[in-house]
Design a protein around this motif. Sequence first.
Motif, PDB file in Angstrom:
ATOM      1  N   SER A  84     -32.376 -22.246  -9.226  1.00 45.44           N
ATOM      2  CA  SER A  84     -32.106 -21.077  -8.385  1.00 45.44           C
ATOM      3  C   SER A  84     -31.033 -21.391  -7.342  1.00 45.44           C
ATOM      4  O   SER A  84     -30.139 -20.575  -7.079  1.00 45.44           O
ATOM      5  CB  SER A  84     -33.398 -20.619  -7.698  1.00 45.44           C
ATOM      6  OG  SER A  84     -34.370 -20.247  -8.660  1.00 45.44           O
ATOM      7  N   LEU A  85     -31.118 -22.589  -6.749  1.00 43.85           N
ATOM      8  CA  LEU A  85     -30.102 -23.007  -5.783  1.00 43.85           C
ATOM      9  C   LEU A  85     -28.735 -23.100  -6.448  1.00 43.85           C
ATOM     10  O   LEU A  85     -27.714 -22.659  -5.883  1.00 43.85           O
ATOM     11  CB  LEU A  85     -30.495 -24.359  -5.194  1.00 43.85           C
ATOM     12  CG  LEU A  85     -29.555 -24.949  -4.134  1.00 43.85           C
ATOM     13  CD1 LEU A  85     -29.496 -24.044  -2.908  1.00 43.85           C
ATOM     14  CD2 LEU A  85     -30.022 -26.358  -3.735  1.00 43.85           C
ATOM     15  N   ALA A  86     -28.686 -23.632  -7.671  1.00 46.99           N
ATOM     16  CA  ALA A  86     -27.413 -23.752  -8.389  1.00 46.99           C
ATOM     17  C   ALA A  86     -26.849 -22.383  -8.768  1.00 46.99           C
ATOM     18  O   ALA A  86     -25.629 -22.181  -8.768  1.00 46.99           O
ATOM     19  CB  ALA A  86     -27.610 -24.607  -9.645  1.00 46.99           C
ATOM     20  N   THR A  87     -27.734 -21.439  -9.099  1.00 49.16           N
ATOM     21  CA  THR A  87     -27.269 -20.080  -9.402  1.00 49.16           C
ATOM     22  C   THR A  87     -26.609 -19.462  -8.184  1.00 49.16           C
ATOM     23  O   THR A  87     -25.549 -18.829  -8.288  1.00 49.16           O
ATOM     24  CB  THR A  87     -28.450 -19.209  -9.877  1.00 49.16           C
ATOM     25  OG1 THR A  87     -28.977 -19.753 -11.083  1.00 49.16           O
ATOM     26  CG2 THR A  87     -28.005 -17.773 -10.117  1.00 49.16           C
ATOM     27  N   ALA A  88     -27.222 -19.648  -7.022  1.00 48.73           N
ATOM     28  CA  ALA A  88     -26.615 -19.129  -5.791  1.00 48.73           C
ATOM     29  C   ALA A  88     -25.251 -19.781  -5.557  1.00 48.73           C
ATOM     30  O   ALA A  88     -24.304 -19.124  -5.100  1.00 48.73           O
ATOM     31  CB  ALA A  88     -27.542 -19.388  -4.608  1.00 48.73           C
ATOM     32  N   ARG A 103     -22.624 -24.189 -13.046  1.00 48.45           N
ATOM     33  CA  ARG A 103     -23.386 -23.856 -14.253  1.00 48.45           C
ATOM     34  C   ARG A 103     -24.051 -25.109 -14.853  1.00 48.45           C
ATOM     35  O   ARG A 103     -25.155 -25.038 -15.376  1.00 48.45           O
ATOM     36  CB  ARG A 103     -22.476 -23.200 -15.282  1.00 48.45           C
ATOM     37  CG  ARG A 103     -22.003 -21.820 -14.901  1.00 48.45           C
ATOM     38  CD  ARG A 103     -23.133 -20.834 -14.806  1.00 48.45           C
ATOM     39  NE  ARG A 103     -23.801 -20.631 -16.091  1.00 48.45           N
ATOM     40  CZ  ARG A 103     -24.937 -19.954 -16.239  1.00 48.45           C
ATOM     41  NH1 ARG A 103     -25.553 -19.447 -15.180  1.00 48.45           N
ATOM     42  NH2 ARG A 103     -25.472 -19.802 -17.436  1.00 48.45           N
ATOM     43  N   MET A 104     -23.403 -26.246 -14.763  1.00 45.98           N
ATOM     44  CA  MET A 104     -24.041 -27.492 -15.200  1.00 45.98           C
ATOM     45  C   MET A 104     -25.291 -27.759 -14.361  1.00 45.98           C
ATOM     46  O   MET A 104     -26.312 -28.203 -14.879  1.00 45.98           O
ATOM     47  CB  MET A 104     -23.071 -28.663 -15.079  1.00 45.98           C
ATOM     48  CG  MET A 104     -22.057 -28.758 -16.192  1.00 45.98           C
ATOM     49  SD  MET A 104     -21.319 -30.412 -16.344  1.00 45.98           S
ATOM     50  CE  MET A 104     -20.656 -30.650 -14.698  1.00 45.98           C
ATOM     51  N   SER A 105     -25.204 -27.471 -13.074  1.00 47.66           N
ATOM     52  CA  SER A 105     -26.339 -27.696 -12.190  1.00 47.66           C
ATOM     53  C   SER A 105     -27.491 -26.754 -12.504  1.00 47.66           C
ATOM     54  O   SER A 105     -28.667 -27.124 -12.372  1.00 47.66           O
ATOM     55  CB  SER A 105     -25.904 -27.538 -10.729  1.00 47.66           C
ATOM     56  OG  SER A 105     -24.885 -28.467 -10.411  1.00 47.66           O
ATOM     57  N   VAL A 106     -27.181 -25.532 -12.926  1.00 45.35           N
ATOM     58  CA  VAL A 106     -28.230 -24.619 -13.382  1.00 45.35           C
ATOM     59  C   VAL A 106     -28.965 -25.242 -14.564  1.00 45.35           C
ATOM     60  O   VAL A 106     -30.193 -25.214 -14.656  1.00 45.35           O
ATOM     61  CB  VAL A 106     -27.645 -23.241 -13.782  1.00 45.35           C
ATOM     62  CG1 VAL A 106     -28.730 -22.358 -14.407  1.00 45.35           C
ATOM     63  CG2 VAL A 106     -27.048 -22.536 -12.572  1.00 45.35           C
TER      64      VAL A 106
END
Length: 412
Positions: A84-88, A103-106
């Motif tokens: 969720s943090l990566a999406t933000a 997107r990799m972090s998601v």
Amino acid sequence: MTRGRTLVMAFLVAAYTLNFIDRQIVGILAEPIKLDLELSDAELGWMGGTAFALFYTALAIPLAMLADRRDRSWIITIGLGLWSLATAACGIAQNFWQLFAARMSVGIGEAAGVAPAYSLISDLYPREQRARALAIFSLGIPLGGALGVWFGGLVAASVDWRFAFVAIGLIGILFAPIFKIAVRDPGHCYDRAAPPPVLTVFRTIAARPSFWLLGFGAGIASLVGYGLAFWVPSYLARSFGLALADRSLIFGAIFLVGGAAGIWLGGLFGDRYGAKGPGGYALVPAAAFAVTLPFYLLAFSTHSLLAAALLLLIPTALGLTWLGPVVTAVTRLVPPEMRATAAALFLFINNLIGLGAGSTVIGAISDALAGRYGDESLRYSAMTVSGLYVLAALLMAFAAARLSRDTHDLSL
């Protein structure tokens, strides 16, 4: 027990819904992102699928091994917060590489979401109900896909694409602690000193030919399914001239109605035919994949928006029937203490092919055809890639013939 597992299932579905909102929202926002960051279709494909798949596939296996040993609710909760943090963070990206990294972090966070949930559900439900239970969990795919399309499209049309990413990311961050409070791991169903290492699980499942047939069959189907889920909103924009809000409403409805129907029916028929023999779990998607191709060809051939929308409902449903039956079949190829790791090994193949290549292949073919077909290049790219469903159907049929010999124990 029934009431408790219903509550756990409800929160698992909610988490998987958020998982797919964050995964699918990028598809409906592809066109405004492309214009804002000046990207090609190939770059959109890399950002939409490959970036996510890189860490999602790589980390799923060690996290699944952890899920075979530790509290699965904690693993899912931490993953939920991270993705969720990566999406933000996607909402503040200023160029292709920043968005690619976000997107990799998601993918890093979402790697903790699926295999541990499969393991948890397999411990909560008996064998004869497992395909339906996994199908219910998988309803998070059409629910999340539709909500991601609707939310992302309508918010981007009203504000901008960046705000859509930030808003949905914040919702997930707030939901994570609620999920942990509500979901408690009931404990693993086996009483063993320690689950075996990943190499032992790999050797066990790799010796079963049906695992490879199921993995590559589902992976090839996912290549088309994930790829089209990303590109159909852009197809509706380019070939039919639909505005962002209109294409989000139409494609969201297609994804929700078609996806939910296909997943539920797949689980229902999977339990019915799987009860007659393990091969039944693979026959259901084999039959569905065999008739998916003609409907996609008709949907992408027509120049009528109404006909295209109605025709897309059918292959969207057929293309998702495999989830409940195939995952059930995979978890029955190994002893209970290996389930999460076995599921992760299956997901590694499925997602590496499906998520990693789907949107990228369709985008690359579209770029290659653009000189000849212009804005219609995406139509012909989608038709070309849809032909892979024939291969997926054949692999599932071969898996069906082999599953009876490979299944670990019919009582588990």
